[in-house]
Design a protein around this motif. Structure first.
Motif, PDB file in Angstrom:
ATOM      1  N   ASP A 191       0.857  -1.198   0.000  1.00  0.00           N
ATOM      2  CA  ASP A 191       0.000   0.000   0.000  1.00  0.00           C
ATOM      3  C   ASP A 191       0.885   1.238   0.000  1.00  0.00           C
ATOM      4  O   ASP A 191       1.974   1.222   0.583  1.00  0.00           O
ATOM      5  CB  ASP A 191      -0.897  -0.005   1.240  1.00  0.00           C
ATOM      6  CG  ASP A 191      -2.171  -0.808   1.019  1.00  0.00           C
ATOM      7  OD1 ASP A 191      -2.655  -0.826  -0.128  1.00  0.00           O
ATOM      8  OD2 ASP A 191      -2.649  -1.424   1.982  1.00  0.00           O
ATOM      9  N   PRO A 192       0.493   2.341  -0.631  1.00  0.00           N
ATOM     10  CA  PRO A 192      -0.790   2.558  -1.322  1.00  0.00           C
ATOM     11  C   PRO A 192      -0.776   2.145  -2.788  1.00  0.00           C
ATOM     12  O   PRO A 192      -1.753   2.360  -3.492  1.00  0.00           O
ATOM     13  CB  PRO A 192      -0.978   4.070  -1.193  1.00  0.00           C
ATOM     14  CG  PRO A 192       0.420   4.611  -1.259  1.00  0.00           C
ATOM     15  CD  PRO A 192       1.287   3.601  -0.560  1.00  0.00           C
ATOM     16  N   THR A 195      -3.698  -0.111  -3.834  1.00  0.00           N
ATOM     17  CA  THR A 195      -4.978   0.581  -4.004  1.00  0.00           C
ATOM     18  C   THR A 195      -5.013   1.350  -5.323  1.00  0.00           C
ATOM     19  O   THR A 195      -6.025   1.329  -6.045  1.00  0.00           O
ATOM     20  CB  THR A 195      -5.220   1.547  -2.837  1.00  0.00           C
ATOM     21  OG1 THR A 195      -5.179   0.810  -1.608  1.00  0.00           O
ATOM     22  CG2 THR A 195      -6.558   2.239  -2.976  1.00  0.00           C
TER      23      THR A 195
END
Length: 256
Positions: A191-192, A195
């Motif tokens: 992450d990120p 995402t």
């Protein structure tokens, strides 16, 4: 609609026959599409904790890659440079029939010629797929094929403005490699970045069908993935239409 489908079927058959004599070149395309996932497979098989499904995942990535590969920078863009697109404009059919028919014909040959490679990779690593998981992944493969064609065709239309279209499409290929699930499965990204990769279109072109085929997604995750894939397919459909209208307007003006 029936007339369009009939024209597309005839174009696919014509292109299948035309490409039948270039099997050696098709083999090089298959190798080019498979090298990156094969390297990813070799790397992740040796990573502790990667999981037993990594072999099945990368075989699915190779399979999806062969079914969705697009080369409009070599086909359609060259028609722009050579002026052959002008002849296509005079035909009593939508111009997209030609690029789409050639795209599907090349994919068909790549899948057929790629079966020995998939068997060679799959047997040693002991891959396995659930029939239900493959069924769940099938619509995602169709969306990936449509999305990757629209994405590559849109980039290839940069040929209306520049002679460096291969660099433009190659950059798109790098993004697919890095964020699409070939360099690493989406679930293993930190992450990120994970995402971001889920929201961008590249995972929908490659990794999402592979993840569905290997049953690594929950129902909610699969639904979200399909929603993102549908959104980007519609978005790049609009981009392709817009790029075509702007490009052909410029092409007609320059050629007048």
């Amino acid at each position: 609609m029936s007339r369009i489908l009939r024209l597309l079927r005839l174009e696919i058959w014509r292109q299948v026959i035309g490409w039948s004599g270039a099997w050696w070149f098709l083999v090089t395309l298959i190798v080019g599409q498979s090298v990156a996932p094969l390297l990813g497979l070799l790397v992740w098989l040796r990573v502790p904790g990667a999981g037993p499904q990594v072999g099945s995942y990368y075989l699915a990535v190779i399979s999806v890659g062969l079914m969705t590969a697009s080369f409009e920078n070599h086909t359609f863009a060259q028609a722009i440079y050579s002026g052959d697109v002008a002849a296509a404009l005079l035909r009593p059919q939508p111009t997209v029939i030609g690029p789409l028919g050639e795209n599907l014909a090349i994919r068909l040959w790549m899948v057929l010629l790629g079966i020995p490679l998939m068997a060679f990779v799959g047997v040693p690593v002991g891959v396995s797929f659930s029939p239900l998981a493959l069924l769940a992944a099938l619509p995602a493969v169709v969306l990936a094929a449509a999305l990757r064609f629209l994405f590559t065709w849109t980039l290839a239309m940069a040929a209306f403005w520049t002679e460096r279209v291969h660099g433009v499409v190659a950059f798109g290929g790098v993004l697919i490699f890095l964020l699409g699930g070939s360099a690493a499965p989406n679930a293993l990204l930190p992450d990120p970045l994970r995402t971001v990769a889920q929201l961008l279109p590249f995972r929908s072109m490659l990794g999402l069908p592979a993840e569905l085929a290997t049953s690594t997604l929950t129902v909610d995750q699969a639904a979200t993935g399909y929603s993102i894939a549908l959104f980007w397919t519609a978005a790049f459909g609009c981009c392709a239409v817009g790029a075509w209208r702007l490009g052909i307007r410029r092409y007609s003006t320059v050629g007048a």
